[in-house]
Design a protein around this motif. Sequence first.
Motif, mmCIF file in Angstrom:
data_model
loop_
_atom_site.group_PDB
_atom_site.id
_atom_site.type_symbol
_atom_site.label_atom_id
_atom_site.label_comp_id
_atom_site.label_asym_id
_atom_site.label_seq_id
_atom_site.Cartn_x
_atom_site.Cartn_y
_atom_site.Cartn_z
ATOM 1 N N VAL A 53 1.066 -1.159 0.020
ATOM 2 C CA VAL A 53 -0.165 0.062 0.006
ATOM 3 C C VAL A 53 0.957 1.199 -0.145
ATOM 4 O O VAL A 53 0.682 2.181 -0.729
ATOM 5 C CB VAL A 53 -0.996 -0.087 1.101
ATOM 6 N N ALA A 54 1.849 1.271 0.714
ATOM 7 C CA ALA A 54 2.698 2.318 0.998
ATOM 8 C C ALA A 54 3.478 2.669 -0.435
ATOM 9 O O ALA A 54 3.740 3.690 -0.688
ATOM 10 C CB ALA A 54 4.037 2.126 2.148
ATOM 11 N N ALA A 55 3.870 1.823 -1.263
ATOM 12 C CA ALA A 55 4.564 1.612 -2.442
ATOM 13 C C ALA A 55 3.643 2.437 -3.186
ATOM 14 O O ALA A 55 3.959 3.566 -4.194
ATOM 15 C CB ALA A 55 5.008 0.416 -3.039
ATOM 16 N N GLY A 56 2.321 1.925 -3.528
ATOM 17 C CA GLY A 56 1.152 2.817 -4.493
ATOM 18 C C GLY A 56 1.230 4.102 -3.800
ATOM 19 O O GLY A 56 0.944 4.794 -4.679
ATOM 20 N N MET A 57 1.054 4.134 -2.651
ATOM 21 C CA MET A 57 0.743 5.576 -1.953
ATOM 22 C C MET A 57 1.945 6.654 -2.228
ATOM 23 O O MET A 57 1.581 7.932 -2.780
ATOM 24 C CB MET A 57 0.806 5.598 -0.451
ATOM 25 N N THR A 58 3.221 5.896 -2.404
ATOM 26 C CA THR A 58 4.320 6.863 -2.883
ATOM 27 C C THR A 58 4.100 7.552 -4.478
ATOM 28 O O THR A 58 4.271 8.614 -4.635
ATOM 29 C CB THR A 58 5.537 6.101 -3.062
ATOM 30 N N VAL A 252 7.714 10.052 6.178
ATOM 31 C CA VAL A 252 8.755 9.586 7.059
ATOM 32 C C VAL A 252 9.937 9.188 6.300
ATOM 33 O O VAL A 252 11.237 9.691 6.705
ATOM 34 C CB VAL A 252 8.508 8.606 8.286
ATOM 35 N N GLY A 253 9.728 8.691 5.147
ATOM 36 C CA GLY A 253 10.796 8.386 4.408
ATOM 37 C C GLY A 253 11.689 9.399 3.784
ATOM 38 O O GLY A 253 12.670 9.353 3.284
ATOM 39 N N GLY A 254 10.623 10.504 3.480
ATOM 40 C CA GLY A 254 11.262 11.826 2.973
ATOM 41 C C GLY A 254 10.609 12.260 1.618
ATOM 42 O O GLY A 254 11.291 13.026 1.150
ATOM 43 N N THR A 255 9.709 11.731 1.269
ATOM 44 C CA THR A 255 9.159 12.030 -0.048
ATOM 45 C C THR A 255 8.333 13.284 0.396
ATOM 46 O O THR A 255 7.520 13.251 1.303
ATOM 47 C CB THR A 255 8.098 10.870 -0.601
ATOM 48 N N SER A 256 8.488 14.267 -0.394
ATOM 49 C CA SER A 256 7.736 15.437 -0.089
ATOM 50 C C SER A 256 6.292 15.392 -0.363
ATOM 51 O O SER A 256 5.770 14.900 -1.389
ATOM 52 C CB SER A 256 7.977 16.627 -1.099
ATOM 53 N N ILE A 257 5.428 15.670 0.783
ATOM 54 C CA ILE A 257 3.893 15.747 0.558
ATOM 55 C C ILE A 257 3.356 16.810 -0.362
ATOM 56 O O ILE A 257 2.271 16.481 -0.794
ATOM 57 C CB ILE A 257 3.210 16.064 2.102
ATOM 58 N N LEU A 258 3.997 17.518 -0.772
ATOM 59 C CA LEU A 258 3.827 18.536 -1.919
ATOM 60 C C LEU A 258 3.890 17.862 -3.183
ATOM 61 O O LEU A 258 3.600 18.469 -4.394
ATOM 62 C CB LEU A 258 4.384 19.764 -1.792
ATOM 63 N N GLY A 259 4.671 16.785 -3.156
ATOM 64 C CA GLY A 259 4.647 16.168 -4.602
ATOM 65 C C GLY A 259 6.079 16.545 -5.204
ATOM 66 O O GLY A 259 6.790 17.486 -4.936
ATOM 67 N N GLY A 260 6.534 15.742 -6.337
ATOM 68 C CA GLY A 260 7.503 16.159 -7.067
ATOM 69 C C GLY A 260 9.000 15.914 -6.676
ATOM 70 O O GLY A 260 9.812 15.959 -7.359
ATOM 71 N N THR A 267 10.642 5.503 0.828
ATOM 72 C CA THR A 267 9.367 4.808 1.615
ATOM 73 C C THR A 267 9.524 3.638 2.263
ATOM 74 O O THR A 267 9.244 3.237 3.228
ATOM 75 C CB THR A 267 8.283 4.599 0.346
ATOM 76 N N LEU A 268 10.575 2.824 1.593
ATOM 77 C CA LEU A 268 10.753 1.503 2.253
ATOM 78 C C LEU A 268 11.757 1.995 3.396
ATOM 79 O O LEU A 268 11.472 1.251 4.542
ATOM 80 C CB LEU A 268 12.147 0.506 1.369
ATOM 81 N N GLY A 269 12.443 3.014 3.615
ATOM 82 C CA GLY A 269 13.176 3.332 4.708
ATOM 83 C C GLY A 269 12.078 3.812 5.735
ATOM 84 O O GLY A 269 12.342 3.345 7.040
ATOM 85 N N GLY A 270 11.157 4.630 5.385
ATOM 86 C CA GLY A 270 10.392 5.101 6.352
ATOM 87 C C GLY A 270 9.479 3.973 7.003
ATOM 88 O O GLY A 270 9.052 3.949 8.181
ATOM 89 N N LEU A 271 9.028 2.984 6.063
ATOM 90 C CA LEU A 271 8.300 1.891 6.614
ATOM 91 C C LEU A 271 8.912 0.934 7.473
ATOM 92 O O LEU A 271 8.480 0.791 8.672
ATOM 93 C CB LEU A 271 8.079 0.858 5.264
ATOM 94 N N ALA A 272 10.368 0.677 7.165
ATOM 95 C CA ALA A 272 11.295 0.049 8.095
ATOM 96 C C ALA A 272 11.195 0.864 9.485
ATOM 97 O O ALA A 272 11.144 0.193 10.465
ATOM 98 C CB ALA A 272 12.687 -0.125 7.568
ATOM 99 N N PHE A 273 11.705 2.141 9.399
ATOM 100 C CA PHE A 273 11.648 2.946 10.573
ATOM 101 C C PHE A 273 10.251 2.626 11.543
ATOM 102 O O PHE A 273 10.216 2.382 12.684
ATOM 103 C CB PHE A 273 11.809 4.131 10.535
#
Lengths: 322, 349
Positions: A53-58, A252-260, A267-273
Motif C-alpha cells: 500500500v505504501a508503495a502505491g501511496m508513494t 517519514v521516508g522523506g518523499t515530499s507531501i507537496l509532490g515532485g 518509502t522502504l526506509g520510512g516503512l522500516a523505521f
Amino acid sequence: MTGNATTLQRLRTMLLPILLIAELIVFSLLSPRFLSGDNFANIAVNAADLALVAAGMTLVILLGGIDVSAGFAVGVSAWFVATLMGSATPAWAVVLLSVTVGLALGALNGALVAAFRVPAIIATLGTAAIFQTLLFALWNRTDVFSAPVASILSGQRVLGVPQVLLVVAVVYAVLHWVLTRRPFGRDLFAIGSNPDAARLAGIRTTRVTFAAYGILGGLVGLAATIYVGRVGVVQASSGNELTLLAIASVVVGGTSILGGEGSILRTLGGLAFIVILQNGIVLAGVPPLWNGLMIGLTIIIAVSVDILATRSTTRETQGSVA
Amino acid sequence: MNRTKTVTPVLPTAGRAGSPQPRRRLPGADHAWASRLLNDRNALLLGLILLAGFVMSLLSPYFLRVDNLLAMTQYGAVLGLLALGQTLVILGGGGGIDLSVGSTMSLSGVVFGLTAVSLGLDPWIAVLVAVVAGVLLGAVNGLLVTVVGVPPLIATLGTLYLYASAALVLAGGVDINGFDRSGFAQLGQSAIAGIPTQVLLILLPAYGVLAFVMHRSRFGREVYQVGSNQLAASLTGVRVARVRTSLYCISGGLAGLASVVMASWLLNAKPTAGTGMELQAITIAVLGGTAITGGVGRVSGTFLALTLVVVLNSGLQLAGVSNTWQIGLLGAVLIASILLQHLLGRARR
C-alpha cells in the motif's frame, strides 16, 4: 557557503539511516529478544501488506495527491478474498479478483481526482466513507475467516526467509525502475513539481494521474490477499489501520507531501523505521496504547526536520547564487 | 534523482500559489458572480433542507415531533462547533485543513474529565481548562503550519494520531464519568423555551460571534485576504502567519467547547468521543460552499449545511438506517457537493 549547504543536504539524506541505526541500538538494549533473525522475519511478515500500500501511496503523493481511502479499500478487497477462499476458488482466481476489485476502487478515486478535478483529500475522504459503508454492508455482521491464499502470500519461510518478501521485493524493484527509468515516472515527478507546466509541456496529466490512482488500487488489491493470510479474519473495519501508516511511511521516508520529490526506496526506509518502532516498543514492554503517540510524533518530527533542513539548504544555495 | 532534489524545493510553492486559482478569480474582477453564486448556494441549501425535511416526515411519523427535533439539535450542537472551526481554517487558505478536530475534541474531553474528576475541581472550571487545552492543541497545529512550514494536511494528520492516542493514554483507555455536579448536566440535557441549552447558549452565540467577526471585523477581512491571495495580503501588511495560527487556535478552542457540550450531554467523557468527526466537519464546511482552496465561503453556508446534515442523519436514524450507512451517505454528499460546485462554477463562467 556552498560547502555548508551540501553538508546540510547530506545530513538530510543521512537522517533516516541514522535514526534507523539509533532505533536498532536502543531496542536491542531494551529487549534481548529484539535483535534476532526470527524477530526480523516476523516484522517483515507483518509489514508486507503495508509495504505494498505504501508503495502505491508513494506514486500518488509524488504527483501531489493523497489517498486516505486505501485502508478501507484493502478491507473491501479482503472481504472478497476471504469469501472466495471459503468457496474453494483457485488461488490465482482469488488474486485476480482481488486486484480487479482494488483497481476498480482506485479507478473511482482516479476518475474523481483526474477527470472531475475534485481535490484529492476531499475525494478520498469521501470515498473512504463510502468504502467503509460498502465493507460494512458486505460484512453484514458476519466475520469471514480465511486461510492464507497461497504460501507465497503468507508468512511461510524458506531457509528462514518469509516467502512473501519476494512479492514485496518484486513490486519495489519494478516501481523503482518505472520511477527512475520510464517516461511514466518522469511524468509523475513533473506533474508533482508543477502541474500546469507539465500540462503545457505536453504531458497527459489526466491520464497519468488516473493511472497512478489505478496502480495504487491494484496494489491495494494485492495487499488484501496478503492481509487475509496475516490477520485470518475480515471484519467491519478491516484494513482501516493501514491508511495512516502507509502515508506515514511515505512522508517519514522523506518523499515530499507537496509532490515532485522523493523515491520508492525512501518509502522502504520510512516503512522500516515505523514497523521496527511498533515492534520494538511492544517488546520493550510499552503498553500498546502508546503506539499512536509514537507514530504521530514520528511523523511530525521527521517532516519538520526535513522541512527545516530543506529550507536552510535552499536559503544557502539562493544566498550563494545572489 | 539529483535533478529533482535540487530543483523542486522552490517549485511546488511557486506552482501552487500562482497556478489555477488567480486565473479564476482575480481580486475584484469576478467578485460579482462569486457572491451571486454564494447567495444561490444558500438558497439551494435551504431548498434541500426543506426537501429533506419533507421526505423524512413522510418516512417517519416521528420526524416532526418536538422531542425528535430537540434530539436533532442536541446532536447538531457538537458537530456545528467543529464545522465552524473547520470552515475558518479552510477559509484561511494555503491548503488549510484541520484533520485533528476530532482528536482535539477527544483529548480536550479527557482533560475536562480528569480536571473535574481526578483533580476534583468544579466542572465549570474544568470547562475553561478544556477550552484552553483545545486552544493550545490548535496552537500546536498552527505553529507547525506557519512557523515550521509543515503542510496542514500532514501536520494535522500527525496530530490526529498524536491527540487521539494521548487521549487514550491519559484516560487509561476507559471512559471518565462522575462530574455531574454544580448543575453541569443542565448544559447538555435541558432546554430553555423549547430550545436545547447547548444550542441556545453555545452554538448560536458561537455562530453569531463568528459571523460578526468574519464579515464585520478587520480580522475577518484579513482572513479572506490571506485565503484568496497570500502574497497580496502580506504585501498590504497583513501578518499571514499570525492570522492562520489564530484560525487553528479558534478551531481547537471550538473543539474544546464541543467536547464539554458532548460530556454534559452524555455525562461521560469518552477518550474516543471525536473519532471520525473530522470527516463530518469537513463535509459540512465544503457542503456549505467553502472552497477547499481558501478565501471563498461564509459561516452562514456552514450553518445551513449543518442543518441539512443533521436533518438527514436524524431522519435516517428514525428510519432505522444504521450509523455506518449515514457515514457512507455523508461521503457521497461530500463528493457530490464538490462536483456541483465545479459544475456551477463552469456554468457561470
